[in-house]
Design an enzyme around this catalytic site. Structure first.
Site, mmCIF file in Angstrom:
data_model
loop_
_atom_site.group_PDB
_atom_site.id
_atom_site.type_symbol
_atom_site.label_atom_id
_atom_site.label_comp_id
_atom_site.label_asym_id
_atom_site.label_seq_id
_atom_site.Cartn_x
_atom_site.Cartn_y
_atom_site.Cartn_z
ATOM 1 N N HIS A 19 0.837 -1.208 0.000
ATOM 2 C CA HIS A 19 0.000 0.000 0.000
ATOM 3 C C HIS A 19 0.876 1.265 0.000
ATOM 4 O O HIS A 19 0.607 2.218 -0.734
ATOM 5 C CB HIS A 19 -0.881 0.051 1.259
ATOM 6 C CG HIS A 19 -1.919 -1.027 1.354
ATOM 7 N ND1 HIS A 19 -2.066 -1.812 2.463
ATOM 8 C CD2 HIS A 19 -2.876 -1.445 0.478
ATOM 9 C CE1 HIS A 19 -3.071 -2.662 2.288
ATOM 10 N NE2 HIS A 19 -3.569 -2.467 1.090
ATOM 11 N N LYS A 43 -18.515 -6.745 6.813
ATOM 12 C CA LYS A 43 -17.191 -7.354 6.717
ATOM 13 C C LYS A 43 -16.564 -7.518 8.099
ATOM 14 O O LYS A 43 -16.716 -6.638 8.947
ATOM 15 C CB LYS A 43 -16.296 -6.444 5.848
ATOM 16 C CG LYS A 43 -15.435 -7.199 4.857
ATOM 17 C CD LYS A 43 -14.884 -6.248 3.823
ATOM 18 C CE LYS A 43 -13.524 -6.671 3.318
ATOM 19 N NZ LYS A 43 -13.004 -5.793 2.274
ATOM 20 N N ARG A 92 -2.373 -6.266 -8.764
ATOM 21 C CA ARG A 92 -1.304 -7.234 -8.523
ATOM 22 C C ARG A 92 -1.331 -8.379 -9.509
ATOM 23 O O ARG A 92 -0.318 -8.973 -9.816
ATOM 24 C CB ARG A 92 -1.431 -7.808 -7.105
ATOM 25 C CG ARG A 92 -0.991 -6.850 -6.030
ATOM 26 C CD ARG A 92 -1.512 -7.259 -4.695
ATOM 27 N NE ARG A 92 -2.960 -7.112 -4.650
ATOM 28 C CZ ARG A 92 -3.703 -7.208 -3.565
ATOM 29 N NH1 ARG A 92 -3.135 -7.505 -2.416
ATOM 30 N NH2 ARG A 92 -5.002 -7.039 -3.622
ATOM 31 N N SER A 130 -2.998 -7.820 2.449
ATOM 32 C CA SER A 130 -3.381 -7.767 3.865
ATOM 33 C C SER A 130 -3.837 -9.152 4.333
ATOM 34 O O SER A 130 -3.601 -9.524 5.483
ATOM 35 C CB SER A 130 -4.497 -6.747 4.084
ATOM 36 O OG SER A 130 -4.032 -5.450 3.808
HETATM 37 P P1 ADP Z 1 -9.832 -3.868 -0.263
HETATM 38 O O1 ADP Z 1 -10.445 -4.411 0.986
HETATM 39 O O2 ADP Z 1 -10.615 -2.771 -0.908
HETATM 40 O O3 ADP Z 1 -9.329 -4.893 -1.253
HETATM 41 P P2 ADP Z 1 -7.090 -3.488 0.536
HETATM 42 O O4 ADP Z 1 -6.722 -2.726 1.759
HETATM 43 O O5 ADP Z 1 -6.857 -4.964 0.571
HETATM 44 O O6 ADP Z 1 -8.568 -3.094 0.283
HETATM 45 O O7 ADP Z 1 -6.344 -2.903 -0.733
HETATM 46 C C1 ADP Z 1 -6.530 -1.577 -1.145
HETATM 47 C C2 ADP Z 1 -5.870 -1.359 -2.502
HETATM 48 O O8 ADP Z 1 -4.478 -1.559 -2.396
HETATM 49 C C3 ADP Z 1 -6.339 -2.280 -3.622
HETATM 50 O O9 ADP Z 1 -6.441 -1.529 -4.811
HETATM 51 C C4 ADP Z 1 -5.234 -3.257 -3.763
HETATM 52 O O10 ADP Z 1 -5.149 -3.738 -5.096
HETATM 53 C C5 ADP Z 1 -4.040 -2.386 -3.438
HETATM 54 N N1 ADP Z 1 -2.922 -3.192 -2.976
HETATM 55 C C6 ADP Z 1 -2.900 -4.035 -1.937
HETATM 56 N N2 ADP Z 1 -1.702 -4.639 -1.809
HETATM 57 C C7 ADP Z 1 -0.934 -4.163 -2.813
HETATM 58 C C8 ADP Z 1 0.406 -4.407 -3.249
HETATM 59 N N3 ADP Z 1 1.167 -5.294 -2.627
HETATM 60 N N4 ADP Z 1 0.881 -3.717 -4.306
HETATM 61 C C9 ADP Z 1 0.066 -2.836 -4.954
HETATM 62 N N5 ADP Z 1 -1.207 -2.581 -4.610
HETATM 63 C C10 ADP Z 1 -1.709 -3.225 -3.566
#
Ligand code: ADP
Length: 160
Positions: A19, A43, A92, A130
């Site tokens: 992130h 959720k 990703r 995450s």
């Molecule tokens: P959500 O619950 O909306 O999926 P996340 O917190 O898991 O939220 O992710 C938020 C954003 O960050 C998403 O667009 C996801 O693709 C991006 N993201 C998460 N991990 C990575 C990573 N390792 N590299 C690039 N983008 C990422």
């Protein structure tokens, strides 16, 4: 000229180095990025909203162009309310793409022309999510390679 504001929405449960990399790479494209925790009452989260917000504040404390916020209901309506015309998301892999494509098309309609800007994850971060980090934490292993050094997860040995 109108300020270019992007919302980076997510659960950030917890925030990962993936992130952070995305936000840093997107900063040259926008005047301001709002990292916004979407609150979805259906959720289940591992960490409380307060904890996730505190970590986001700690991680982006030194960057004045990054703000931290949370919102309920539709992301597109939140963007309209705060005057953001862009969404930031990371890709990703192909399943991220399939999911994000539909959401971005919907947000464009519901949000009156909101554009989603996608950045492809860097190879060294593309395996980080995450979900994986939560599993590592629940399993009692060291998650420090995947989480920003500014934060410390309860029960985990702080990063050196
Ligand atoms: P959500 O619950 O909306 O999926 P996340 O917190 O898991 O939220 O992710 C938020 C954003 O960050 C998403 O667009 C996801 O693709 C991006 N993201 C998460 N991990 C990575 C990573 N390792 N590299 C690039 N983008 C990422």
């Amino acid at each position: 000229m109108e300020k270019k504001i992007a919302v980076f929405p997510g659960s950030f449960d917890p925030i990962t180095v993936g992130h952070v990399d995305l936000v840093k790479r997107a900063l040259p494209l926008f005047d301001e990025i709002i990292v916004a925790v979407g609150i979805n009452s259906t959720k289940k989260y591992l960490f409380s909203l307060e904890q996730r917000l505190e970590w986001l504040h700690q991680v982006f404390e030194a960057e004045p162009r990054v703000k931290v916020d949370s919102f309920q209901n539709l992301t597109a309506h939140y963007c309209q309310r705060i005057g953001a015309r862009y969404l930031l998301r990371g890709l990703r892999n192909a399943s991220d793409f399939d999911y994000e494509k539909t959401i971005s098309q919907l947000n464009h309609i519901v949000g009156g022309g909101i554009e989603t800007v996608f950045l492809i994850a860097q190879p060294e971060y593309s395996h980080i999510s995450s979900t994986i980090v939560r599993e590592i934490i629940i399993g009692g292993a060291d998650a420090s390679p995947f989480i920003p050094r500014e934060i410390s997860i309860p029960g985990q040995v702080p990063a050196k």
